[in-house]
Enzyme design. Structure first.
Site, mmCIF file in Angstrom:
data_model
loop_
_atom_site.group_PDB
_atom_site.id
_atom_site.type_symbol
_atom_site.label_atom_id
_atom_site.label_comp_id
_atom_site.label_asym_id
_atom_site.label_seq_id
_atom_site.Cartn_x
_atom_site.Cartn_y
_atom_site.Cartn_z
ATOM 1 N N ASN A 1 1.285 -0.540 5.817
ATOM 2 C CA ASN A 1 1.625 -1.242 4.578
ATOM 3 C C ASN A 1 2.330 -2.531 4.981
ATOM 4 O OD1 ASN A 1 2.625 -2.039 2.064
ATOM 5 N ND2 ASN A 1 4.415 -0.726 2.230
ATOM 6 N N GLY A 2 1.844 -3.682 4.502
ATOM 7 C CA GLY A 2 2.477 -4.950 4.845
ATOM 8 C C GLY A 2 1.443 -5.956 5.322
ATOM 9 N N LYS B 1 1.739 -1.783 -8.686
ATOM 10 C CA LYS B 1 3.032 -1.692 -9.373
ATOM 11 C C LYS B 1 4.158 -2.299 -8.544
ATOM 12 C CE LYS B 1 5.792 -0.066 -12.602
ATOM 13 N NZ LYS B 1 5.775 -0.877 -13.834
ATOM 14 N N TRP C 1 -3.912 -1.699 -1.322
ATOM 15 C CA TRP C 1 -4.022 -2.897 -2.159
ATOM 16 C C TRP C 1 -4.376 -4.007 -1.185
ATOM 17 C CZ3 TRP C 1 -1.435 -7.659 -2.486
ATOM 18 C CH2 TRP C 1 -1.681 -8.390 -3.653
ATOM 19 N N LYS D 1 1.728 -9.684 -20.509
ATOM 20 C CA LYS D 1 1.231 -8.329 -20.804
ATOM 21 C C LYS D 1 -0.237 -8.379 -21.187
ATOM 22 C CE LYS D 1 3.669 -6.608 -19.487
ATOM 23 N NZ LYS D 1 4.930 -6.445 -18.823
ATOM 24 N N HIS E 1 2.195 -31.736 -27.047
ATOM 25 C CA HIS E 1 2.166 -32.521 -25.810
ATOM 26 C C HIS E 1 0.993 -32.127 -24.925
ATOM 27 C CE1 HIS E 1 5.924 -34.377 -26.868
ATOM 28 N NE2 HIS E 1 6.418 -33.178 -27.132
ATOM 29 N N CYS F 1 0.880 -1.148 0.000
ATOM 30 C CA CYS F 1 0.000 0.000 0.000
ATOM 31 C C CYS F 1 0.920 1.201 0.000
ATOM 32 C CB CYS F 1 -0.867 -0.018 1.238
ATOM 33 S SG CYS F 1 -1.737 -1.582 1.417
ATOM 34 N N GLU G 1 -2.501 -9.312 -18.194
ATOM 35 C CA GLU G 1 -2.447 -8.306 -17.139
ATOM 36 C C GLU G 1 -3.335 -7.102 -17.429
ATOM 37 O OE1 GLU G 1 1.530 -6.800 -16.925
ATOM 38 O OE2 GLU G 1 1.337 -6.201 -14.837
ATOM 39 N N GLU H 1 6.474 -13.184 -21.866
ATOM 40 C CA GLU H 1 6.265 -11.771 -21.519
ATOM 41 C C GLU H 1 5.071 -11.200 -22.294
ATOM 42 O OE1 GLU H 1 7.082 -9.872 -19.272
ATOM 43 O OE2 GLU H 1 6.788 -7.860 -20.051
ATOM 44 N N ARG I 1 1.202 1.838 -5.990
ATOM 45 C CA ARG I 1 1.397 0.787 -4.986
ATOM 46 C C ARG I 1 0.097 0.087 -4.619
ATOM 47 N NH1 ARG I 1 6.264 1.287 -2.521
ATOM 48 N NH2 ARG I 1 5.535 0.011 -0.805
HETATM 49 O O1 M6R Z 1 9.555 -4.246 -9.402
HETATM 50 P P1 M6R Z 1 9.794 -5.661 -9.899
HETATM 51 O O2 M6R Z 1 10.456 -5.711 -11.216
HETATM 52 O O3 M6R Z 1 10.511 -6.501 -8.880
HETATM 53 O O4 M6R Z 1 8.347 -6.268 -10.053
HETATM 54 C C1 M6R Z 1 8.157 -7.621 -10.364
HETATM 55 C C2 M6R Z 1 6.768 -7.881 -10.877
HETATM 56 O O5 M6R Z 1 5.825 -7.577 -9.888
HETATM 57 C C3 M6R Z 1 6.456 -7.066 -12.130
HETATM 58 O O6 M6R Z 1 7.406 -7.267 -13.114
HETATM 59 C C4 M6R Z 1 5.066 -7.443 -12.691
HETATM 60 O O7 M6R Z 1 5.077 -8.753 -13.142
HETATM 61 C C5 M6R Z 1 4.687 -6.463 -13.805
HETATM 62 N N1 M6R Z 1 3.540 -5.708 -13.414
HETATM 63 C C6 M6R Z 1 4.340 -7.117 -15.085
HETATM 64 O O8 M6R Z 1 4.062 -6.171 -16.071
#
Ligand code: M6R
Length: 609
Positions: free
Chosen positions: A100-101, A604, A75, A486, A505, A2, A489, A482, A27
Site C-alpha cells: 500500500n503506497g 474512502k 486502488w 456529493k 462574472h 490499498c 462523487e 459540499e 480503502r
Molecule cells: O478521511 P478524510 O476526512 O481526511 O478524507 C478527506 C477526503 O478524502 C474525503 O472527505 C472525501 O472528499 C470524501 N469522500 C468526500 O465525500
C-alpha cells in the site's frame, strides 16, 4: 490507498484474509488478490480485477488453502485496474508481496532489476519491491534480512507484507508513511492496514512506527526499528464492542449513515448534551494551549476541507479569531508566512489522509503553537501525532461519500468556536444560547430526514442532466461546495459550486434549461442578495431548485422548485442544509444506478499523496 491483510497461524486462514479484505474495501476496490503457502510449501494465488466479491467467487470455485497468507484490495496508482496489476506480486517463484503506497524511485529500480534479468509482468511500482526481495533471498539471506535490505532501497510511502515458501511459517512486513497495525492473537499473529480488518480475530493491537520492520510467526513477534535494532512497541487492547459494518434495513451504507446523523451528533456533543463545555474535551493540555491562541490555521482535504471553510465563518464571526483554511496538498508545499500564536487544526474523518498528515508533520514549532486534530478514528496516525484531539463520535463511516463525519465535524468546530471565543470576549449569554441550540440539533436534523420523500421527488429532475450548479452565500457557500462534491462523487454528474455573487462574472454563461441550479437559500442576512442572483438565473431560462426556510420568499412556479426547510436557529442551518443536499445526491445516484457506496475511481481513505 490499498488494503493489506496478512496472517500466520496454525489454522487455515483464507477466510480470515477474505473477511479482512471485505472490511478494508473502503480503502480501494478496483482489484483484489491473495496468496497462501499450502501444506506442501507451494504458493497458491488468486487475483481478480473488480471488487472483493469477485475474488471470493474464484475462491469458492477453486479454493486455495494455507495457514500463512497475504491479501490485498487495490486502488490503482501505477497501472490500470487489472488482474495482472492486482497484488500479490511474485518473484523468483518463491516470494509474494502486497503493498500500500507509492514507490517513487520505481523507474530506476525497474531498470536496474531488468538488467539483472528480473522479468516484470505488471505495470505497477510494487513489482520492483518484490524483485528486490527476490534478489536478496536468492543471495541466501533470510526473509527478515531481505525485507530490511529492501526497504533501504525504497523512496516513497509504503506498507508491505511478504511471504516466502522457504520460510513457510513467517510473514514479514514494513511500514513507512502508510498505516500498518499488528493484530496479536493466541498462537497466531496478523497484520492489516486498519485494525478494523482484524477485529474478528483479536482485540490486541500494536501500532507500528515509521521505519518499523516486523517478523511474525504463529508464536513469535519481533519488531525492528529503522536502525535494525529490536524494539518493543506498546500493545493496546480495544474494547470488545466490535463495530459491525452492517447496512441493516438500509439499501446503502450512505443512506444508513445519513439517517444516523441525529445519534452521531448527540454522541459527538458528549458531555455538552447536559453540561457545560470544558476545555478537556479537546485534551488534557487544551486549556493552556487555547489561552495563547491568536489565530487558527485549518488544513484538510475534500469534505473535511469544507468543514474547515464553514468553521472559518464561525471562528471569525462568533469567536472573533482570524482563521485561514487551506487544502492540505497545497498547504504542505507552500512557503508560508505564518501569523504568531497560531493553532494548527487538521480535520480528517479517517485520520490517515496522507496530505493532511504530511501537513501536520511539516507544521512544527515555532511556526505553530501546537496542533489539534478533529478526527473520527481513535488511534489513527493524525490522532497519535497531534497535541490535542477532538474525536467526533460518528461511528464507522463506510460509504465513500462522507456524510455523518462532516456534520459531526461541524459540531466539533462549533464547540471549538465556543472554547476559543470565551478567551476572546464571547458573551456568556451567547455561549449559553449556542450550546442550547446545539443540544437541539439532533431533533432539527430529524425533521430534515422527514423531507426525504420530497427531496426524492425533486431529485428526478436531475437524472438526465450532465451538469449542475450549486449556489450559496456566506457560510452557506461551503455548504453548496459540499453539495456539489456529493453529487459529482456518487452520481458522476459534473457539479460546481459558486458563491452566488460570482455568477455574473462568468458561470452565468453556462445557464440554460439543461443546467439545473441548486440554491442553498436560508433565511439570513444575505437572502435578499441571493434572491437577486437567482433572478439572474431565472431570466436566462435556468431551472432553479431552491432549499429555503423562508418559503414566503420563494414560490413554486415556472422554473422555480422550492423545497421548504425547517426554520431552525441560524447557526444550525449549515448542518440542516447539508443533510438535505446529501439526500438529494443520494436519490439522484440511486436512480442513475451508480454504485453509491463505492463510486468509481475513489477510495474512502486516501493514504497516498
Ligand atoms: O478521511 P478524510 O476526512 O481526511 O478524507 C478527506 C477526503 O478524502 C474525503 O472527505 C472525501 O472528499 C470524501 N469522500 C468526500 O465525500
Amino acid at each position: 490507498m490499498c488494503g493489506i491483510v496478512a496472517a500466520t497461524a496454525r489454522r487455515e486462514v483464507s477466510e480470515i484474509l477474505l473477511e479482512g479484505l471485505r472490511r478494508l474495501e473502503y480503502r480501494g476496490y478496483d482489484s483484489a488478490g491473495m496468496a497462501l503457502i499450502d501444506n506442501e510449501h507451494h504458493l497458491q494465488m488468486h487475483k481478480q480485477q473488480g471488487k472483493v466479491a469477485v475474488l471470493e467467487q474464484s475462491q469458492s470455485m477453486q479454493p486455495i488453502l494455507g495457514c500463512v497468507g497475504i491479501a490485498h484490495t487495490r486502488w490503482a496508482t501505477h497501472g490500470e485496474p487489472s488482474a495482472a496489476n492486482a497484488h500479490p506480486h511474485i518473484s523468483s517463484q518463491r516470494v509474494a508481496l502486497v503493498h500500500n503506497g507509492i514507490i517513487e524511485n520505481h523507474v530506476q529500480l525497474r531498470k536496474e532489476l531488468k538488467a539483472e534479468g528480473f522479468e516484470f509482468t505488471s505495470a505497477t511500482d510494487t513489482e520492483v519491491v518484490v524483485h528486490l526481495l527476490g534478489q536478496q533471498l536468492n543471495a541466501g539471506h533470510s526473509l527478515l534480512h531481505a525485507m530490511q535490505a529492501t526497504v533501504k532501497r525504497l523512496e516513497g510511502a509504503y506498507a508491505l507484507a511478504a511471504i516466502d515458501i522457504k520460510h513457510p511459517e513467517e510473514v514479514v512486513a514494513a511500514r513507512e508513511g502508510s498505516p500498518l497495525v499488528v493484530g496479536v492473537g493466541i498462537g497466531e499473529n496478523f497484520l492489516a492496514s486498519d485494525q478494523m480488518a482484524l477485529r474478528q480475530v483479536t482485540d490486541r493491537f500494536i501500532y507500528l512506527e515509521e521505519g518499523d520492520v516486523v517478523q511474525a510467526t504463529p508464536t513469535h513477534l519481533s519488531i525492528f526499528a529503522r536502525n535494525g535494532e529490536p524494539v518493543t512497541r506498546a500493545q493496546t487492547m480495544i474494547s470488545a464492542a466490535v463495530e459491525v459494518a452492517d447496512r441493516g434495513e438500509f439499501e446503502h451504507f450512505m443512506l444508513k449513515e445519513i439517517y444516523e446523523q441525529p445519534s452521531a451528533l448527540s454522541a459527538t456533543l458528549g458531555a455538552v448534551a447536559d453540561g457545560p463545555l470544558i476545555d478537556e474535551q479537546f485534551g488534557a493540555e487544551a486549556a493552556a494551549l487555547f489561552d495563547q491562541v491568536e489565530t487558527v490555521q485549518i488544513v484538510a482535504c475534500g469534505t473535511s476541507f469544507h468543514a474547515g471553510l464553514v468553521a472559518r465563518y464561525w471562528l471569525e464571526d462568533i469567536a472573533g479569531i482570524p482563521c485561514d483554511v487551506e487544502v492540505a496538498s497545497e498547504f504542505r508545499y507552500r512557503k508560508r508566512k505564518q501569523h504568531a500564536n497560531t493553532l494548527l487544526v487538521t480535520v480528517s474523518q479517517s485520520g490517515e489522509t496522507a496530505d493532511t498528515l504530511a501537513a501536520l508533520r511539516n507544521a512544527t514549532e515555532p511556526q505553530f503553537l501546537g496542533s489539534l486534530v478533529i478526527s473520527n478514528v481513535d488511534n489513527s496516525s493524525l490522532v497519535r501525532e497531534s497535541d490535542l484531539v477532538f474525536l467526533t463520535r460518528a461511528g464507522a463511516e463506510i460509504g465513500v461519500a462522507s456524510t455523518k463525519a462532516f456534520t459531526t465535524q461541524l459540531v466539533a468546530f462549533l464547540l471549538l468556536t465556543v472554547a476559543l471565543g470565551r478567551r476572546h470576549g464571547l458573551d456568556e449569554k451567547i455561549e449559553q444560547q449556542l450550546l442550547d441550540e446545539l443540544r437541539e440539533l439532533p431533533r432539527w436534523v430529524d425533521q430534515v430526514l422527514q423531507l426525504d420523500r420530497d427531496i426524492q421527488r425533486m431529485s428526478e429532475a436531475f437524472i438526465q442532466k450532465h451538469h449542475a450548479l450549486f449556489l450559496g452565500r456566506g457560510v452557506h457557500y461551503p455548504i453548496a461546495m459540499e453539495g456539489a462534491l456529493k453529487l459529482k462523487e456518487i452520481s458522476y454528474i459534473h457539479a460546481e459550486a459558486y458563491p452566488a455573487g460570482e455568477l455574473k462574472h462568468g458561470p452565468l454563461a453556462l445557464v440554460d434549461a439543461d443546467m439545473p441550479v441548486v440554491a442553498v437559500a436560508p433565511n439570513d442576512d444575505l437572502l435578499e442578495k441571493l434572491k437577486s442572483n437567482l433572478e439572474e438565473v431565472r431570466s436566462r431560462g435556468g431551472e432553479l431548485y431552491v432549499f429555503a426556510d423562508n418559503v414566503d420568499g420563494f414560490q413554486d412556479e415556472q422554473q422555480v422548485h422550492v423545497l421548504p426547510m425547517p426554520h431552525c436557529p441560524e447557526r444550525l442551518k449549515p448542518v440542516l442544509y447539508t443533510v438535505a443536499l446529501q439526500l438529494l445526491s443520494y436519490h439522484v445516484a440511486l436512480q442513475k444506478g451508480t454504485d453509491v457506496d463505492k463510486p468509481r475511481n475513489l477510495a474512502k481513505s486516501v493514504t497516498v499523496e
